[in-house]
Enzyme design. Structure first.
Site, PDB file in Angstrom:
ATOM      1  N   ASP A  54      -9.738  -4.285  -5.404  1.00 20.80           N
ATOM      2  CA  ASP A  54      -9.083  -3.129  -4.691  1.00 20.80           C
ATOM      3  C   ASP A  54      -9.504  -1.915  -5.590  1.00 20.80           C
ATOM      4  O   ASP A  54      -9.488  -1.904  -6.807  1.00 20.80           O
ATOM      5  CB  ASP A  54      -7.619  -3.376  -4.724  1.00 20.80           C
ATOM      6  CG  ASP A  54      -6.730  -2.254  -4.107  1.00 20.80           C
ATOM      7  OD1 ASP A  54      -7.652  -1.247  -3.756  1.00 20.80           O
ATOM      8  OD2 ASP A  54      -5.713  -2.642  -3.713  1.00 20.80           O
ATOM      9  N   HIS A  85      -8.216  -4.744  -0.933  1.00 24.66           N
ATOM     10  CA  HIS A  85      -6.954  -3.856  -0.409  1.00 24.66           C
ATOM     11  C   HIS A  85      -6.522  -4.426   1.037  1.00 24.66           C
ATOM     12  O   HIS A  85      -7.460  -4.485   2.073  1.00 24.66           O
ATOM     13  CB  HIS A  85      -7.092  -2.526  -0.214  1.00 24.66           C
ATOM     14  CG  HIS A  85      -5.966  -1.859  -0.287  1.00 24.66           C
ATOM     15  ND1 HIS A  85      -5.078  -1.395  -1.484  1.00 24.66           N
ATOM     16  CD2 HIS A  85      -5.319  -1.155   0.705  1.00 24.66           C
ATOM     17  CE1 HIS A  85      -4.037  -0.746  -1.048  1.00 24.66           C
ATOM     18  NE2 HIS A  85      -4.025  -0.570   0.381  1.00 24.66           N
ATOM     19  N   SER A 129       0.867  -1.157   0.000  1.00 24.06           N
ATOM     20  CA  SER A 129      -0.070  -0.068  -0.087  1.00 24.06           C
ATOM     21  C   SER A 129       0.613   1.113  -0.082  1.00 24.06           C
ATOM     22  O   SER A 129       1.905   1.434  -0.770  1.00 24.06           O
ATOM     23  CB  SER A 129      -0.768  -0.003   1.265  1.00 24.06           C
ATOM     24  OG  SER A 129      -1.970   1.111   1.151  1.00 24.06           O
TER      25      SER A 129
END
Length: 321
Positions: free
Chosen positions: A263, A293, A163
């Site tokens: 995501d 995610h 991320s």
């Protein structure tokens, strides 16, 4: 304040002095001086830059039969540049898994968070970590006892991040091209890298109410992280924007980029892969249909898939472990 207010969604309070009051998402974990079961990984903290109050948590697998030096992975944690720590329990456990499964020496830098320290502060801290490893590789005087050549193969150093950590790893490797050419990054592992832009993508609109990364929370974290007055087309956010290091992309080492179909960021990640490939970068792209995610922090199947992808990628670079 309402359901679409980013501060409400993120459960944060912006204080008058510009600092944040953050929720405790995960408890903090202490390093493990003993490699007790089921972890079988030692860990300890070392200072990085005392003036910035940054440090590194080192993870070393316990293998009594180890016969060859291990690759090193500098792993930057996620959290939208706003949350979490290298000591957060979920980050600690993830680093233990990687160290044990690859196997590798894993370094988890503690970088400064926004908005108290806006970008590029996290990139600067990332480069401090890269330079720390470089100095360990070339200096007998500064070498840490856990980082000696019989333990670590400094010719196989990888940057990794999930991320926001993936965003940091990407910007750090571009900057690392300025370092002494005798020390090189062997590869980059970008797990669901966190990128953005002003124009909405199809996946962002379709998943605007995503339970993990809703659109308004996403916008709010970028507002807190980017330099004052910058929008989401700033080079720190949008890798398609020409910036200070954009012309260096073609010089990047091999990259593993992982994406999940569920995501909201998946369209940006796909565009990012195409951009890298168009610049001549060797890219290993791993796409998982569905999923969300951060799935690899919670779903045992995706945890194992991430570990396998990381191990296979490292094994394919410089001859592997």
């Amino acid at each position: 304040m309402g359901e679409n207010d980013p501060y409400t969604i993120l459960q944060i309070v912006l204080n008058p002095d510009g600092s944040l009051t953050r929720p405790t998402l995960f408890p903090l974990s202490n390093p493990r001086a003993e490699a007790e079961k089921p972890h079988h990984v030692f860990s300890k903290d070392v200072p990085l830059n005392p003036s910035k109050k940054t440090w590194i948590r080192i993870f070393r697998p316990h293998f009594s039969t180890q016969t060859a030096p291990l690759p090193i992975i500098i792993d930057f944690h996620g959290g939208g540049f706003v949350f979490l720590s290298a000591a957060s329990a979920n980050i600690h456990v993830s680093c233990e898994r990687i160290a044990r499964h690859v196997p590798a020496i894993v370094l988890a830098p503690e970088y400064r968070l926004a908005p108290e320290y806006r970008l590029p502060a996290a990139y600067d801290d990332a480069m401090d970590a890269v330079r720390w490893v470089r100095d360990q590789a070339i200096s007998d005087l500064q070498r840490d006892t856990w980082m000696t050549p019989d333990v670590v193969d400094f010719s196989r150093c990888f940057l990794m991040g999930s991320s926001a950590g993936g965003n940091i790893a990407y910007h750090a490797v571009l900057r690392a091209l300025d370092l002494d050419p005798t020390f090189k990054i062997s590869g980059v592992i970008l797990n669901v890298p966190y990128f953005g832009g002003e124009q909405r993508t199809e996946s962002e609109l379709r998943l605007a109410q995503d339970r993990i990364l809703p659109l308004y929370a996403n916008d709010g974290m970028w507002q807190l992280a980017l330099p004052g007055g910058a929008d989401r087309d700033h080079e720190f956010c949008n890798p398609m924007t020409p910036g200070s290091y954009h012309d260096r992309v073609g010089s990047l080492p091999p990259c593993l980029v992982r994406q999940y179909g569920g995501d909201p960021l998946v369209d940006r990640q796909r565009s990012f892969v195409r951009m890298l490939e168009g610049r001549g970068v060797h890219v290993v792209s791993r796409f998982v249909e569905g999923e969300y995610h951060g799935a690899d922090f919670f779903d045992p199947k995706q945890i194992q898939a991430l570990l396998t992808d990381v191990k296979d990628f490292i094994s394919s670079v410089n001859g592997g472990p």
